[in-house]
Design an enzyme around this catalytic site. Structure first.
Site, PDB file in Angstrom:
ATOM      1  CG  LEU A   1     -13.749 -10.021   2.047  1.00  0.00           C
ATOM      2  CD1 LEU A   1     -14.146  -9.828   3.509  1.00  0.00           C
ATOM      3  CD2 LEU A   1     -14.058  -8.762   1.229  1.00  0.00           C
TER       4      LEU A   1
ATOM      5  CG  ASN B   1      -1.838  -1.216   1.205  1.00  0.00           C
ATOM      6  OD1 ASN B   1      -2.015  -1.862   0.179  1.00  0.00           O
ATOM      7  ND2 ASN B   1      -2.389  -1.529   2.371  1.00  0.00           N
TER       8      ASN B   1
ATOM      9  CB  THR C   1      -2.336  -8.903  -0.895  1.00  0.00           C
ATOM     10  OG1 THR C   1      -1.840  -8.704  -2.218  1.00  0.00           O
ATOM     11  CG2 THR C   1      -1.711 -10.152  -0.294  1.00  0.00           C
ATOM     12  CB  SER C   2      -5.735 -10.052  -5.232  1.00  0.00           C
ATOM     13  OG  SER C   2      -4.741  -9.252  -5.874  1.00  0.00           O
TER      14      SER C   2
ATOM     15  CB  CYS D   1      13.027  19.278  -6.541  1.00  0.00           C
ATOM     16  SG  CYS D   1      13.989  18.382  -5.316  1.00  0.00           S
TER      17      CYS D   1
ATOM     18  CG  HIS E   1       4.120  -1.729  -4.484  1.00  0.00           C
ATOM     19  ND1 HIS E   1       2.952  -2.463  -4.501  1.00  0.00           N
ATOM     20  CD2 HIS E   1       5.082  -2.595  -4.894  1.00  0.00           C
ATOM     21  CE1 HIS E   1       3.203  -3.691  -4.921  1.00  0.00           C
ATOM     22  NE2 HIS E   1       4.483  -3.799  -5.164  1.00  0.00           N
TER      23      HIS E   1
HETATM   24  N1  APR Z   1     -10.638  -7.332   4.572  1.00  0.00           N
HETATM   25  C1  APR Z   1      -9.718  -8.251   4.122  1.00  0.00           C
HETATM   26  N2  APR Z   1      -9.408  -8.422   2.797  1.00  0.00           N
HETATM   27  C2  APR Z   1     -10.068  -7.649   1.926  1.00  0.00           C
HETATM   28  C3  APR Z   1     -11.040  -6.692   2.317  1.00  0.00           C
HETATM   29  C4  APR Z   1     -11.308  -6.555   3.709  1.00  0.00           C
HETATM   30  N3  APR Z   1     -12.203  -5.680   4.173  1.00  0.00           N
HETATM   31  N4  APR Z   1     -11.534  -6.078   1.188  1.00  0.00           N
HETATM   32  C5  APR Z   1     -10.898  -6.654   0.137  1.00  0.00           C
HETATM   33  N5  APR Z   1     -10.029  -7.603   0.584  1.00  0.00           N
HETATM   34  C6  APR Z   1      -9.120  -8.430  -0.217  1.00  0.00           C
HETATM   35  C7  APR Z   1      -9.723  -8.872  -1.546  1.00  0.00           C
HETATM   36  O1  APR Z   1     -10.404 -10.099  -1.403  1.00  0.00           O
HETATM   37  C8  APR Z   1      -8.476  -9.022  -2.425  1.00  0.00           C
HETATM   38  O2  APR Z   1      -7.943 -10.327  -2.314  1.00  0.00           O
HETATM   39  O3  APR Z   1      -8.011  -7.640  -0.545  1.00  0.00           O
HETATM   40  C9  APR Z   1      -7.483  -8.018  -1.799  1.00  0.00           C
HETATM   41  C10 APR Z   1      -7.267  -6.757  -2.639  1.00  0.00           C
HETATM   42  O4  APR Z   1      -6.640  -7.135  -3.828  1.00  0.00           O
HETATM   43  P1  APR Z   1      -6.147  -6.041  -4.896  1.00  0.00           P
HETATM   44  O5  APR Z   1      -7.217  -5.074  -5.116  1.00  0.00           O
HETATM   45  O6  APR Z   1      -5.608  -6.817  -6.045  1.00  0.00           O
HETATM   46  O7  APR Z   1      -4.976  -5.267  -4.131  1.00  0.00           O
HETATM   47  P2  APR Z   1      -3.478  -5.726  -3.838  1.00  0.00           P
HETATM   48  O8  APR Z   1      -3.369  -7.202  -3.717  1.00  0.00           O
HETATM   49  O9  APR Z   1      -2.977  -4.910  -2.719  1.00  0.00           O
HETATM   50  O10 APR Z   1      -2.745  -5.261  -5.218  1.00  0.00           O
HETATM   51  C11 APR Z   1      -1.370  -5.497  -5.338  1.00  0.00           C
HETATM   52  O11 APR Z   1      -1.318  -4.312  -7.408  1.00  0.00           O
HETATM   53  O12 APR Z   1      -2.270  -2.611  -8.531  1.00  0.00           O
HETATM   54  C12 APR Z   1      -1.113  -3.011  -7.931  1.00  0.00           C
HETATM   55  O13 APR Z   1       0.634  -1.775  -6.930  1.00  0.00           O
HETATM   56  C13 APR Z   1      -0.707  -2.104  -6.779  1.00  0.00           C
HETATM   57  O14 APR Z   1       0.019  -2.676  -4.563  1.00  0.00           O
HETATM   58  C14 APR Z   1      -0.902  -2.987  -5.564  1.00  0.00           C
HETATM   59  C15 APR Z   1      -0.728  -4.381  -6.121  1.00  0.00           C
END
Ligand code: APR
Length: 234
Positions: A202, A92, A176-177, A136, A109
């Protein structure tokens, strides 16, 4: 799980979702509202810098109106526990872990609240906008960009992350997904290094099968419950 001393915690957008910050790939998420190739690549910045700067200006303004939630606070509490090291490696770019009191946060990131000068390489704390091409603070050049790792760019402090994984007893992935590498590969590498692995999310992520254990639910519920368990087991 027992009492583990060194813990590496990877967090993603899901940990900040209940603070009102959009995730990327969930329904209505950022990547449904914007095309990655328009706002999150170096090529996009070359092609249309205004579009990119406006996108991050909007996110930078929004994050300053949000508050850390119970998941952020629980992780900060765990970090304060006397024994053992806790490192939060976050994908994040918001500052909610730190605003919840966490000290040991590694932003792999980048950070929304930083501006990066492409002339002198300085990073400056930045709460305002970049669209008007401010100069800057370090070198005076009008060469600031968001301090965000875009697709195709190398994440920050990878050697430190792998050093911590090698020393870890437990690797935990929260919100994270598992769609984006190299972060999505940490669980497999940790596992191959004999580290215990836990997923709190989730829904099951793309790398779910690599985890010893997966717990499903909203971060504000399952993260404090897990921290209580660990601290009580302490
Ligand atoms: N509690 C727990 N998990 C949650 C919740 C919640 N309230 N809401 C959503 N999630 C989960 C979803 O099920 C999903 O698996 O959080 C995950 C979010 O996934 P993404 O939107 O893909 O975000 P992330 O995994 O952080 O993305 C990774 O991708 O776009 C780039 O650089 C960006 O850091 C980011 C990276």
């Amino acid at each position: 799980m027992g009492n583990n001393r060194n813990i590496v915690i990877l967090t993603g957008a899901g940990v900040s979702a209940e603070s009102g910050i959009d995730t990327f790939r969930d329904g209505g998420g950022l990547w449904e509202q914007h095309r990655v190739e328009d706002v999150a690549t170096p090529e996009a910045f070359q092609r249309d810098p205004d579009l990119v700067l406006r996108f991050y200006d909007m996110r930078r303004e929004a994050v300053q109106t949000k508050e850390p939630n119970a998941a952020h606070h629980a992780l900060a509490r765990l970090e304060r526990e006397p024994d053992g090291d806790v490192l939060i490696v976050t994908q994040n770019v918001d500052d909610l872990h730190e605003r919840a009191g966490a000290k040991n946060v590694l932003y792999m990131h980048g950070e929304l609240l930083n501006a990066w000068c492409t002339a002198c390489d300085a990073r400056s704390r930045w709460t305002g906008t970049l669209i008007d091409r401010p100069t800057c603070p370090a070198c005076g050049a009008p060469a600031l960009r968001p301090d965000i790792v875009w697709f195709g760019e190398m994440p920050y402090r990878m050697e430190e992350i792998y050093g911590a994984l090698r020393r870890a007893d437990l690797f935990v992935s929260i919100g994270t997904s598992g769609a984006v590498y190299p972060a999505a590969g940490f669980v497999r590498d940790a596992r191959e290094m004999g580290v215990e692995t836990l997923e709190l999310n989730l829904e099951r992520s793309e790398g779910s099968s690599w985890f010893h254990e997966t717990r499903l639910g909203p971060a504000t519920e399952i993260v404090p419950a897990w921290v209580d368990e660990l601290v009580d087991a302490g």
